[in-house]
Design an enzyme around this catalytic site. Structure first.
Site, mmCIF file in Angstrom:
data_model
loop_
_atom_site.group_PDB
_atom_site.id
_atom_site.type_symbol
_atom_site.label_atom_id
_atom_site.label_comp_id
_atom_site.label_asym_id
_atom_site.label_seq_id
_atom_site.Cartn_x
_atom_site.Cartn_y
_atom_site.Cartn_z
ATOM 1 N N LYS A 270 76.956 62.340 76.642
ATOM 2 C CA LYS A 270 77.591 62.217 75.321
ATOM 3 C C LYS A 270 77.703 63.614 74.683
ATOM 4 O O LYS A 270 78.236 64.512 75.284
ATOM 5 C CB LYS A 270 76.817 61.216 74.471
ATOM 6 N N ARG B 148 66.662 69.521 96.011
ATOM 7 C CA ARG B 148 66.229 68.348 95.225
ATOM 8 C C ARG B 148 65.157 68.748 94.209
ATOM 9 O O ARG B 148 65.051 68.158 93.137
ATOM 10 C CB ARG B 148 65.725 67.245 96.166
ATOM 11 N N ASP C 160 65.300 56.751 72.402
ATOM 12 C CA ASP C 160 66.642 57.137 72.841
ATOM 13 C C ASP C 160 67.324 57.768 71.633
ATOM 14 O O ASP C 160 67.648 57.099 70.654
ATOM 15 C CB ASP C 160 67.412 55.908 73.348
ATOM 16 N N TYR D 248 71.844 50.025 72.946
ATOM 17 C CA TYR D 248 72.840 50.213 74.006
ATOM 18 C C TYR D 248 72.687 49.112 75.063
ATOM 19 O O TYR D 248 71.627 48.951 75.676
ATOM 20 C CB TYR D 248 72.690 51.597 74.646
HETATM 21 N N1 PLP Z 1 71.805 55.447 75.766
HETATM 22 C C1 PLP Z 1 72.820 55.303 74.899
HETATM 23 C C2 PLP Z 1 72.521 55.217 73.430
HETATM 24 C C3 PLP Z 1 74.141 55.231 75.358
HETATM 25 O O1 PLP Z 1 75.143 55.092 74.465
HETATM 26 C C4 PLP Z 1 74.393 55.309 76.744
HETATM 27 C C5 PLP Z 1 75.773 55.212 77.284
HETATM 28 O O2 PLP Z 1 76.696 54.835 76.577
HETATM 29 C C6 PLP Z 1 73.305 55.460 77.623
HETATM 30 C C7 PLP Z 1 72.021 55.526 77.096
HETATM 31 C C8 PLP Z 1 73.518 55.525 79.115
HETATM 32 O O3 PLP Z 1 73.972 56.797 79.457
HETATM 33 P P1 PLP Z 1 74.902 57.128 80.724
HETATM 34 O O4 PLP Z 1 76.224 56.481 80.488
HETATM 35 O O5 PLP Z 1 74.927 58.619 80.736
HETATM 36 O O6 PLP Z 1 74.223 56.565 81.934
#
Ligand code: PLP
Length: 379
Positions: free
Chosen positions: A204, A54, A179, A106
């Site tokens: 992504k 971990r 983000d 998001y």
């Molecule tokens: N931030 C953005 C801009 C996203 O597009 C996404 C998912 O589509 C996330 C965070 C969340 O990521 P995850 O799907 O890896 O949990």
């Protein structure tokens, strides 16, 4: 558009920062499956950095160090998904605190933060952070714990000025979280513009092959209370990736600069094509001169503008869905940043998004083939 960063980072990523398996000379880091590590007869660890999985995983350390270098960060941390990274940061806010959140980002992050704030009596201010007057008005005379922005935003592709938000965060006494998923660590380094923590869904483009869920956080100040919280939260709450996923992530990352360069070129070509198409009302992409955020994007991105773009078709929901249904190369699926191109009718799962908006994640296929596909679908 300067490409220097893509070139600089190409060697770091292609060689996984020089990772060689010390035991065998293998040019790929070994996949260690053990969750626990033996001690010798004196009860000393056989390797100081290996007690329990971990906390101790060489693959996390390797991925974290490569991504932290790309982000110009002091330190980075892998988490098992982008949402796990979001949750770790949000959980740092004390009961009764305050979060200022960019609106129209998001949806999964927005939903988590809204629900968290209700449960913990945290004051939540949702505001369009691309509109700095609105942000200043909404936060005048306030204090906050986090200012949370996403740039370029998903699915509206708004560009938010990180440097200005950093000064607003300072006024609020808040940590600025960016983000940067759509920008990738190749095209933008928000810490250089004053962000406190940069966050990615590494699911992504960082992984890029639509086969690993991962999240990543990076900081410019590893001694900050927020970063210390993040470290403790992962170690004690136990949100960690599996070793195989970390190994796959590193494998995918080796081509990150190359993929991002190609995806950005392709996306820009799609944006230009769609902008002049009779069946299209509007294209949302920071790489277009006509985009309201273009100037900001040019200031805080280099080497391209990423794989994500949205456009609004002329007509109604049925027109949009008909076009989606006719696409042959673009796969009808959510997510972004993979080598294969995807299309999403976002309204179907998020009803505040206009029902004529189509979101594209542009992959690395032939740009002409993708344009031909869009053209036949829109006709
Ligand atoms: N931030 C953005 C801009 C996203 O597009 C996404 C998912 O589509 C996330 C965070 C969340 O990521 P995850 O799907 O890896 O949990």
């Amino acid at each position: 558009m300067a490409k220097s960063n893509v070139d600089d980072l190409a060697t770091l990523f292609a060689q996984a920062d020089g990772a060689i398996d010390a035991a065998t000379g293998g040019v790929v880091p070994p996949l260690q499956g053990a969750t626990t590590f033996v001690r010798d007869e004196n009860y000393d660890l056989m390797s100081a950095d290996h007690t329990y999985a971990r906390d101790d995983n060489d693959l996390y350390r390797l991925a974290e160090s490569i991504l932290a270098k790309a982000e110009h960060a002091q330190a980075g941390l892998l988490l098992p998904s982008g949402m796990a990274a979001v949750a770790t940061l949000v959980r740092s806010v004390p009961n009764g605190g305050r979060i200022v959140l960019q609106s129209g980002i998001y949806w999964g992050a927005t939903r988590f933060i809204r629900e968290f704030c209700v449960r913990r009596q945290v004051d939540l201010i949702e505001v369009d952070c691309a509109n700095l007057d609105a942000l200043n008005t909404a936060t005048a005379d306030l204090e906050a714990d986090l200012l949370w922005i996403e740039t370029p935003s998903n699915p509206y592709l708004k560009s938010v000025d990180v440097a200005v938000c950093a000064s607003i965060a300072e006024r609020l006494g808040a940590s600025l979280i960016v983000d940067s998923t759509a920008a990738t660590p190749i095209l933008s380094q928000p810490l250089d513009h004053g962000a406190d923590v940069v966050m990615h869904s590494a699911t992504k483009a960082i992984n890029g092959h639509s086969d690993v869920l991962a999240g990543f956080l990076a900081t410019g100040d590893e001694n900050s209370p927020l970063w210390q919280w993040v470290l403790t939260d992962r170690a004690t709450a136990g949100a960690v990736m599996g070793s195989f996923e970390a190994w796959l992530l590193i494998r995918g990352m080796r081509t990150l600069p190359l993929r991002v360069e190609r995806m950005s070129e392709n996306a820009l070509a799609m944006a230009h094509f769609l902008e002049s198409h009779d069946a299209v009302d509007r294209v949302l992409y920071p790489g277009l001169d006509s985009d309201p955020g273009h100037e900001i994007a040019c200031r805080q991105m280099q080497g391209g503008f990423g794989s994500l773009l949205s456009f609004l078709v002329k007509g109604d929901r049925a027109t949009a869905l008909r076009a989606v249904g006719r696409l042959k190369l673009f796969k009808r699926a959510t997510s972004l940043g993979g080598v294969e191109s995807l299309v999403e009718h976002r309204h179907t799962i998020e009803d505040t998004v206009p029902d004529t908006l189509l979101r594209l994640s542009v992959g690395i296929e032939s740009a002409q083939a993708l344009i031909d596909d869009l053209d036949q679908a829109l006709r």
